[in-house]
Design an enzyme around this catalytic site. Sequence first.
Site, short mmCIF file in Angstrom:
data_model
loop_
_atom_site.label_atom_id
_atom_site.label_comp_id
_atom_site.label_asym_id
_atom_site.label_seq_id
_atom_site.Cartn_x
_atom_site.Cartn_y
_atom_site.Cartn_z
CD GLU A 153 4.26 1.19 7.16
OE1 GLU A 153 4.79 1.58 8.22
OE2 GLU A 153 4.06 1.97 6.20
CG ASP B 170 -0.20 0.08 2.54
OD1 ASP B 170 0.84 -0.60 2.69
OD2 ASP B 170 -0.64 0.83 3.44
ZN LIG Z 1 6.93 2.26 4.04
#
Ligand SMILES: [Zn+2]
Length: 457
Positions: free
Chosen positions: A161, A99
């Site tokens: 994340e 992501d």
């Molecule tokens: Zn990163």
Amino acid sequence: MTDASTTTDLPELSSLRDTVRGLMPGLRSDLEALTRIPSVSLPAFDQTHVDASALATAELLRAEGLEVEIVREGGAPAVIGHIDGPEGAPTVLLYAHHDVQPPGDDADWDSAPFEPTERAGRLYGRGAADDKAGIMAHIAALRAHKGALPVGVTVFVEGEEEVGSDSLMTILERHGDKLAADAIVLADSMNWDIGTPALTTTLRGLIRVVVTVSTLDHGVHSGMFGGAVPDAISALVRLISTLHDDEGNVAVAGLKAGEAADLDFSEERLREESGLLDGVSTIGSGSLLSRMWTKPSLTTIGINAPSVEKSSNTLVPTASAKLSMRIAADEAPMDAFAALEEHLREHAPWGAKVEVTLDDQGAGFAADASGPVYDQARAAFADAWGTEPVDIGVGGSIPFVAAFAERFPDAAILVTGVEDPDTRAHGANESLHLGEFEKVCVAEAALFARLGAMGRS
Ligand SMILES: [Zn+2]
């Protein structure tokens, strides 16, 4: 730090270098394809792109012969892949995330954020570095050893994340057995400079509190009682002022502090990077890097009190502030919270009532940066760059690092990365230095070979 000369030369180094060089065009085009997927994990963005980047990542791993599954435990899809190594060889777990951060305003970019574009040896695009290049570094090491992998490899590529890894703990709980490894490579940090590789060996932890100070049970006229009765804002400000000594060091007793590695980081560079105004001094004592990486810091990040526009001639009865404290890598967050709470209670001016509530906490990370895996990692970096890596710290937290350290206490954890000081991860014009990226790939391929040889010896 271990001297690379104490580790053996890698016999296949020059052929590995050539192999990786030959792989670069393919790695580059696969990286560009990943970067074209706008996999922003922030919920306000279209999450089908995050699904698409998980699928694309799974395909890349499958093509290298890994058995792959996409798992989802209440959050964004994560990709898990595995391929066995030779009998008795160690297993390496490779982490990255697929992501990305939102691109921000397109107008701030010199080329479209999701159209990877090369300029002056750098590849620009959102995610071109953070962290799709991390995924491709892992793919590069797999390709470099295709057909004769010296180690077992498990790959874990997370999909959330950039929004705080909310379901990571659940994923580690439910799928952790598949991720067990002798060494873990978390490729989401940075190198020190162009030409100087780094291992990130410390991350600070975090404690955030709200402190509320009360002096009256209701507001009263400042003309009538002012001078004899204290207001809560003045009491709060006096309390906050006790948190630092005159030099600007954190004055809370009992907190741990460490020393950063002796690296060159000038005050000039700090001033430029932070935008510190002319005439305003730095705070704290000791090396600048220790102040930012290994010592505690305390920042007032918000205050609840009447605004200037809405203020009147009143003694304010209650005021509160949110304090954000960064703590040394090896400090237990709740110990730091207890020390801060005690300080705030003991230093309340004029007997003001003080209430402290914990708002957030996170553990730091201090790698045990020694032992055979670290020796081989340092040697692998030296193989790729011709120079030993330096140990760096990160002043903020990377939640997943602490999560892996907790779940796999016996594995050696290597925090590596593709970024350099000009990468601008999360900002406009994020970019990857292509020359350094090739070295990152060589280093990871060399690490596989070295760990494999270690397993056989
Ligand atoms: Zn990163």
